[in-house]
Design a protein around this motif. Structure first.
Motif, PDB file in Angstrom:
ATOM      1  N   VAL A   1       0.843  -1.203   0.000  1.00  0.00           N
ATOM      2  CA  VAL A   1       0.000   0.000   0.000  1.00  0.00           C
ATOM      3  C   VAL A   1       0.875   1.248   0.000  1.00  0.00           C
ATOM      4  N   ALA A   2       1.922   1.262   0.813  1.00  0.00           N
ATOM      5  CA  ALA A   2       2.817   2.424   0.860  1.00  0.00           C
ATOM      6  C   ALA A   2       3.501   2.636  -0.496  1.00  0.00           C
ATOM      7  N   ILE A   3       3.954   1.552  -1.109  1.00  0.00           N
ATOM      8  CA  ILE A   3       4.592   1.660  -2.430  1.00  0.00           C
ATOM      9  C   ILE A   3       3.596   2.187  -3.450  1.00  0.00           C
ATOM     10  N   GLY A   4       2.362   1.681  -3.396  1.00  0.00           N
ATOM     11  CA  GLY A   4       1.327   2.145  -4.331  1.00  0.00           C
ATOM     12  C   GLY A   4       1.026   3.620  -4.167  1.00  0.00           C
ATOM     13  N   VAL A   5       0.932   4.083  -2.924  1.00  0.00           N
ATOM     14  CA  VAL A   5       0.662   5.506  -2.682  1.00  0.00           C
ATOM     15  C   VAL A   5       1.815   6.360  -3.206  1.00  0.00           C
ATOM     16  N   VAL A   6       3.033   5.930  -2.956  1.00  0.00           N
ATOM     17  CA  VAL A   6       4.197   6.691  -3.450  1.00  0.00           C
ATOM     18  C   VAL A   6       4.188   6.728  -4.974  1.00  0.00           C
ATOM     19  N   MET A   7       3.890   5.601  -5.610  1.00  0.00           N
ATOM     20  CA  MET A   7       3.854   5.574  -7.075  1.00  0.00           C
ATOM     21  C   MET A   7       2.782   6.506  -7.634  1.00  0.00           C
ATOM     22  N   VAL A   8       1.597   6.489  -7.026  1.00  0.00           N
ATOM     23  CA  VAL A   8       0.517   7.357  -7.506  1.00  0.00           C
ATOM     24  C   VAL A   8       0.885   8.819  -7.300  1.00  0.00           C
ATOM     25  N   LEU A   9       1.480   9.150  -6.155  1.00  0.00           N
ATOM     26  CA  LEU A   9       1.893  10.543  -5.919  1.00  0.00           C
ATOM     27  C   LEU A   9       2.988  10.975  -6.885  1.00  0.00           C
ATOM     28  N   MET A  10       3.943  10.085  -7.158  1.00  0.00           N
ATOM     29  CA  MET A  10       5.007  10.428  -8.108  1.00  0.00           C
ATOM     30  C   MET A  10       4.431  10.662  -9.501  1.00  0.00           C
ATOM     31  N   GLN A  11       3.462   9.857  -9.888  1.00  0.00           N
ATOM     32  CA  GLN A  11       2.833  10.040 -11.197  1.00  0.00           C
ATOM     33  C   GLN A  11       2.023  11.322 -11.219  1.00  0.00           C
ATOM     34  N   PHE A  12       1.299  11.595 -10.146  1.00  0.00           N
ATOM     35  CA  PHE A  12       0.449  12.785 -10.083  1.00  0.00           C
ATOM     36  C   PHE A  12       1.266  14.069 -10.138  1.00  0.00           C
ATOM     37  N   PHE A  13       2.382  14.103  -9.398  1.00  0.00           N
ATOM     38  CA  PHE A  13       3.204  15.308  -9.355  1.00  0.00           C
ATOM     39  C   PHE A  13       4.284  15.343 -10.432  1.00  0.00           C
TER      40      PHE A  13
ATOM     41  N   PHE B   1      -1.528  -2.176  -5.172  1.00  0.00           N
ATOM     42  CA  PHE B   1      -2.758  -2.315  -4.398  1.00  0.00           C
ATOM     43  C   PHE B   1      -3.366  -3.703  -4.596  1.00  0.00           C
ATOM     44  N   ALA B   2      -3.289  -4.231  -5.804  1.00  0.00           N
ATOM     45  CA  ALA B   2      -3.775  -5.586  -6.064  1.00  0.00           C
ATOM     46  C   ALA B   2      -2.922  -6.610  -5.311  1.00  0.00           C
ATOM     47  N   LEU B   3      -1.620  -6.380  -5.259  1.00  0.00           N
ATOM     48  CA  LEU B   3      -0.743  -7.280  -4.511  1.00  0.00           C
ATOM     49  C   LEU B   3      -1.038  -7.216  -3.010  1.00  0.00           C
ATOM     50  N   ALA B   4      -1.383  -6.039  -2.500  1.00  0.00           N
ATOM     51  CA  ALA B   4      -1.740  -5.907  -1.090  1.00  0.00           C
ATOM     52  C   ALA B   4      -3.009  -6.692  -0.787  1.00  0.00           C
ATOM     53  N   VAL B   5      -3.993  -6.621  -1.655  1.00  0.00           N
ATOM     54  CA  VAL B   5      -5.232  -7.376  -1.456  1.00  0.00           C
ATOM     55  C   VAL B   5      -4.943  -8.872  -1.494  1.00  0.00           C
ATOM     56  N   ALA B   6      -4.106  -9.303  -2.428  1.00  0.00           N
ATOM     57  CA  ALA B   6      -3.755 -10.724  -2.517  1.00  0.00           C
ATOM     58  C   ALA B   6      -3.006 -11.181  -1.269  1.00  0.00           C
ATOM     59  N   TRP B   7      -2.098 -10.353  -0.770  1.00  0.00           N
ATOM     60  CA  TRP B   7      -1.344 -10.699   0.438  1.00  0.00           C
ATOM     61  C   TRP B   7      -2.271 -10.834   1.637  1.00  0.00           C
ATOM     62  N   TRP B   8      -3.185  -9.876   1.810  1.00  0.00           N
ATOM     63  CA  TRP B   8      -4.109  -9.937   2.943  1.00  0.00           C
ATOM     64  C   TRP B   8      -5.037 -11.139   2.831  1.00  0.00           C
ATOM     65  N   ALA B   9      -5.481 -11.459   1.623  1.00  0.00           N
ATOM     66  CA  ALA B   9      -6.346 -12.625   1.439  1.00  0.00           C
ATOM     67  C   ALA B   9      -5.595 -13.904   1.794  1.00  0.00           C
ATOM     68  N   TRP B  10      -4.341 -14.011   1.365  1.00  0.00           N
ATOM     69  CA  TRP B  10      -3.536 -15.197   1.687  1.00  0.00           C
ATOM     70  C   TRP B  10      -3.302 -15.304   3.195  1.00  0.00           C
ATOM     71  N   CYS B  11      -2.972 -14.187   3.824  1.00  0.00           N
ATOM     72  CA  CYS B  11      -2.719 -14.200   5.279  1.00  0.00           C
ATOM     73  C   CYS B  11      -3.957 -14.633   6.048  1.00  0.00           C
ATOM     74  N   ASP B  12      -5.111 -14.144   5.648  1.00  0.00           N
ATOM     75  CA  ASP B  12      -6.337 -14.517   6.342  1.00  0.00           C
ATOM     76  C   ASP B  12      -6.724 -15.962   6.057  1.00  0.00           C
ATOM     77  N   ALA B  13      -6.507 -16.425   4.843  1.00  0.00           N
ATOM     78  CA  ALA B  13      -6.889 -17.792   4.474  1.00  0.00           C
ATOM     79  C   ALA B  13      -6.007 -18.838   5.151  1.00  0.00           C
ATOM     80  N   THR B  14      -4.734 -18.543   5.319  1.00  0.00           N
ATOM     81  CA  THR B  14      -3.813 -19.516   5.905  1.00  0.00           C
ATOM     82  C   THR B  14      -3.713 -19.395   7.416  1.00  0.00           C
ATOM     83  N   GLY B  15      -4.289 -18.347   8.000  1.00  0.00           N
ATOM     84  CA  GLY B  15      -4.211 -18.151   9.437  1.00  0.00           C
ATOM     85  C   GLY B  15      -2.910 -17.514   9.879  1.00  0.00           C
TER      86      GLY B  15
END
Length: 84
Positions: A4-16, A37-51
């Motif tokens: 998420v942090a990497i995604g925010v930095v990338m979007v800000l760099m593109q915007f500015f 952001f898609a990788l963050a969602v995949a990571w959270w889904a994996w973490c929740d699914a595997t415990g």
């Protein structure tokens, strides 16, 4: 969280218009800008699914309990270890 942090930095760099991301456009390169952001969602889904997150929380609770017990033993002046 890092994705998420990497995604925010990338979007800000593109915007500015900073760095190589300045030449990316939302029309052509939207998938590259949203990939973290898609990788963050995949990571959270994996973490929740595997415990994974629950195991980490349980380990943290165990460490706190052990530290509390050790502090109590030290306060009483007892030695930690088995019986002789």
């Amino acid at each position: 969280m890092w994705f998420v942090a990497i995604g925010v930095v990338m979007v800000l760099m593109q915007f500015f218009g900073i760095g190589p991301l300045a030449s990316w456009t939302w029309a052509n390169d939207w998938f590259m800008l949203l990939l973290p952001f898609a990788l963050a969602v995949a990571w959270w889904a994996w973490c929740d699914a595997t415990g994974y997150t629950r195991k980490k929380a349980m380990a943290r609770d165990d460490e706190r309990r052990d530290a509390r017990r050790q502090k109590a033993i030290d306060a009483l002046g007892l030695k930690r270890g088995g019986r002789k």
